[in-house]
Design a protein around this motif. Structure first.
Motif, mmCIF file in Angstrom:
data_model
loop_
_atom_site.group_PDB
_atom_site.id
_atom_site.type_symbol
_atom_site.label_atom_id
_atom_site.label_comp_id
_atom_site.label_asym_id
_atom_site.label_seq_id
_atom_site.Cartn_x
_atom_site.Cartn_y
_atom_site.Cartn_z
ATOM 1 N N ALA A 177 45.659 -85.676 -103.441
ATOM 2 C CA ALA A 177 45.978 -84.528 -104.653
ATOM 3 C C ALA A 177 44.587 -85.413 -106.068
ATOM 4 N N GLN A 178 44.332 -84.123 -106.332
ATOM 5 C CA GLN A 178 43.526 -84.509 -107.396
ATOM 6 C C GLN A 178 43.790 -84.024 -108.388
ATOM 7 N N LEU A 179 43.766 -84.867 -109.712
ATOM 8 C CA LEU A 179 43.716 -84.489 -110.803
ATOM 9 C C LEU A 179 42.140 -84.468 -111.861
ATOM 10 N N ILE A 180 41.591 -83.071 -112.456
ATOM 11 C CA ILE A 180 40.550 -82.967 -113.129
ATOM 12 C C ILE A 180 40.292 -82.635 -114.182
ATOM 13 N N ILE A 181 40.107 -83.906 -114.776
ATOM 14 C CA ILE A 181 40.169 -82.862 -116.350
ATOM 15 C C ILE A 181 38.569 -82.603 -116.736
ATOM 16 N N SER A 182 37.930 -81.875 -117.447
ATOM 17 C CA SER A 182 37.152 -81.640 -117.646
ATOM 18 C C SER A 182 36.790 -79.916 -119.005
ATOM 19 N N HIS A 183 36.061 -79.939 -119.819
ATOM 20 C CA HIS A 183 35.859 -78.867 -120.193
ATOM 21 C C HIS A 183 35.073 -78.126 -119.814
ATOM 22 N N ASP A 184 34.165 -77.823 -118.831
ATOM 23 C CA ASP A 184 34.037 -76.997 -118.321
ATOM 24 C C ASP A 184 34.689 -76.026 -117.609
ATOM 25 N N LEU A 185 34.678 -74.847 -118.120
ATOM 26 C CA LEU A 185 35.618 -74.189 -117.252
ATOM 27 C C LEU A 185 34.951 -73.482 -116.715
ATOM 28 N N GLU A 186 34.141 -72.990 -115.733
ATOM 29 C CA GLU A 186 33.207 -72.616 -114.768
ATOM 30 C C GLU A 186 33.784 -73.615 -113.661
ATOM 31 N N GLN A 187 33.188 -75.253 -113.772
ATOM 32 C CA GLN A 187 33.441 -75.961 -113.132
ATOM 33 C C GLN A 187 35.400 -75.676 -112.680
ATOM 34 N N VAL A 188 35.871 -75.886 -113.375
ATOM 35 C CA VAL A 188 37.399 -75.636 -113.317
ATOM 36 C C VAL A 188 37.488 -74.733 -112.409
ATOM 37 N N MET A 189 36.974 -73.455 -112.469
ATOM 38 C CA MET A 189 37.029 -72.343 -111.671
ATOM 39 C C MET A 189 36.697 -72.057 -110.670
ATOM 40 N N ARG A 190 35.473 -72.916 -110.196
ATOM 41 C CA ARG A 190 35.133 -73.437 -109.360
ATOM 42 C C ARG A 190 36.145 -74.638 -107.952
ATOM 43 N N VAL A 191 36.115 -75.914 -108.837
ATOM 44 C CA VAL A 191 37.003 -76.310 -107.916
ATOM 45 C C VAL A 191 38.218 -76.764 -107.537
ATOM 46 N N ALA A 192 39.051 -75.872 -109.306
ATOM 47 C CA ALA A 192 40.568 -76.422 -109.349
ATOM 48 C C ALA A 192 41.659 -75.037 -108.719
ATOM 49 N N ASP A 193 42.283 -75.688 -107.823
ATOM 50 C CA ASP A 193 43.513 -74.648 -107.274
ATOM 51 C C ASP A 193 44.155 -73.735 -108.669
ATOM 52 N N THR A 194 44.845 -75.224 -109.850
ATOM 53 C CA THR A 194 45.586 -74.232 -110.781
ATOM 54 C C THR A 194 45.298 -75.266 -111.797
ATOM 55 N N VAL A 195 45.733 -74.687 -113.322
ATOM 56 C CA VAL A 195 44.719 -75.626 -113.943
ATOM 57 C C VAL A 195 45.983 -75.768 -115.338
ATOM 58 N N TRP A 196 46.076 -76.987 -115.774
ATOM 59 C CA TRP A 196 47.068 -76.917 -117.226
ATOM 60 C C TRP A 196 46.653 -76.839 -118.302
ATOM 61 N N ILE A 197 47.351 -76.804 -119.358
ATOM 62 C CA ILE A 197 46.602 -76.012 -120.105
ATOM 63 C C ILE A 197 46.712 -77.019 -121.389
ATOM 64 N N MET A 198 46.875 -78.058 -122.125
ATOM 65 C CA MET A 198 47.099 -78.677 -123.263
ATOM 66 C C MET A 198 46.920 -78.458 -124.463
ATOM 67 N N ARG A 199 47.481 -78.345 -125.303
ATOM 68 C CA ARG A 199 46.982 -78.302 -127.249
ATOM 69 C C ARG A 199 48.170 -78.986 -127.605
ATOM 70 N N ARG A 200 46.854 -79.922 -129.075
ATOM 71 C CA ARG A 200 47.999 -80.921 -129.702
ATOM 72 C C ARG A 200 48.965 -81.379 -128.687
ATOM 73 N N GLY A 201 48.884 -81.914 -127.947
ATOM 74 C CA GLY A 201 49.553 -82.889 -127.340
ATOM 75 C C GLY A 201 50.785 -82.122 -125.868
ATOM 76 N N ARG A 202 50.873 -81.113 -126.405
ATOM 77 C CA ARG A 202 51.544 -80.548 -125.633
ATOM 78 C C ARG A 202 50.981 -79.636 -124.095
ATOM 79 N N THR A 203 51.887 -79.394 -123.284
ATOM 80 C CA THR A 203 51.508 -78.652 -122.695
ATOM 81 C C THR A 203 52.166 -77.280 -122.441
ATOM 82 N N VAL A 204 50.890 -76.337 -122.724
ATOM 83 C CA VAL A 204 51.280 -74.978 -122.941
ATOM 84 C C VAL A 204 51.321 -73.573 -121.645
ATOM 85 N N GLY A 205 50.885 -74.029 -120.497
ATOM 86 C CA GLY A 205 50.782 -73.430 -119.955
ATOM 87 C C GLY A 205 49.922 -74.089 -118.156
ATOM 88 N N HIS A 206 50.201 -73.210 -117.274
ATOM 89 C CA HIS A 206 49.343 -73.443 -116.399
ATOM 90 C C HIS A 206 49.702 -72.351 -115.393
#
Ligand code: ATP
Ligand code: MG
Length: 262
Positions: A203-232
């Motif tokens: 299992a891998q958890l990757i933090i990235s600001h590079d959204l092209e990379q996120v789309m390339r490598v990730a199966d799922t994406v979790w989104i945080m805003r101001r300390g809370r998760t706003v969606g996945h």
């Protein structure tokens, strides 16, 4: 059931909170990571991503919330404890020791010994050979394992830190902005490494600001805003533009508000 056969999420986080004095860094963070999948965690600067990682891996205590690892409640009090459970982390502020060599960093706090009883000695030869073998398998353009980290470029240091995590992380590998400082070739090599670990069912958890990379490598994406998760979402089900909207909470275009999450 043993950890290796537990069919649920490797990591499950619910409602994590953490404050630093008046700063509420986490105010309800959720996350889950599956074996053999790459989970991306994204959000603006200061959203709380690194704090979440540090709380999960025992670097900092959290205030409230639940963390389950292989289905069991987990609250770690040190990164050593995380490592002993097969969780390896590449922190945003890299944790290599500059005055040590590559191989010494590989075996930091895990030194191999030879001999018996009080005469046990560090087994330098074996550590050098194993470092070489591990890193060679994982990295392109690898610096000599006998070179001091101080002499390496930023990209080489990052590669070594990732290579070390990949060598030891048997269940979960966490990377906080693993390729932010890398050139294109080194970034591609890290992405190949991510693909290999995924194929190895880690299992891998990757933090990235590079959204092209996120789309390339990730199966799922979790989104945080101001300390809370706003969606996945599954990356296959969302566009880069909608991720940006969720990160910024752009008016009316917040997909989290529409409830069409994973
Ligand atoms: N040790 C600390 N003491 C006080 N405040 C902190 C501490 N660590 C983090 N914070 C605050 O917590 C919030 C979340 O920070 P964090 O580093 O987790 O964000 P991040 O999402 O990783 O951002 P970035 O993308 O810039 O790395 C910020 O407001 C930050 O200033
Ligand atoms: Mg951060």
């Amino acid at each position: 059931m043993s950890a290796a056969t537990y069919p649920g999420p490797v990591l499950e986080v619910r409602g994590l909170t953490k404050s630093f004095g008046a700063v509420q860094a986490l105010s309800g963070a959720d996350l889950s990571c599956m074996r053999g999948q790459v989970t991306a965690l994204v959000g603006d600067n200061g959203a709380g991503k690194s704090t979440l990682i540090r709380c999960l891996t025992g670097v900092q205590p959290f205030d409230d919330g639940d963390v389950h690892f292989n289905g069991q409640p987990m609250r770690l009090s040190s990164p050593t404890e995380a490592r002993s459970r097969g969780i390896e982390t590449v922190y945003q502020d890299l944790a290599l020791v500059e005055d040590l060599t590559v191989w010494q960093n590989m075996f930091l706090n895990r030194e191999l010994k030879r001999g018996l009883g009080p005469l046990r000695l560090l087994d330098r030869r074996r550590m050098i050979a194993q470092s070489q073998a591990h890193l060679e398998r994982l990295l392109v353009n690898m610096p000599p394992v006998r070179s001091r980290v101080r002499r390496l470029s930023g990209g080489q240091r990052q590669s070594i830190a990732i290579g070390r995590a990949a060598s030891w992380g048997s269940t979960l590998v966490i990377m906080d902005e693993p390729t932010a400082a890398l050139g294109v070739r080194e970034r591609d090599a890290v992405e190949q490494l991510i693909a290999r670990l995924r194929a190895d069912n880690i299992a891998q958890l990757i933090i990235s600001h590079d959204l092209e990379q996120v789309m390339r490598v990730a199966d799922t994406v979790w989104i945080m805003r101001r300390g809370r998760t706003v969606g996945h979402w599954r990356t296959a089900d969302i566009t880069r533009e909608r991720i940006v909207a969720a990160i910024t909470g752009a008016n009316g275009s917040d997909p989290a508000a529409r409830g069409d999450r994973l």
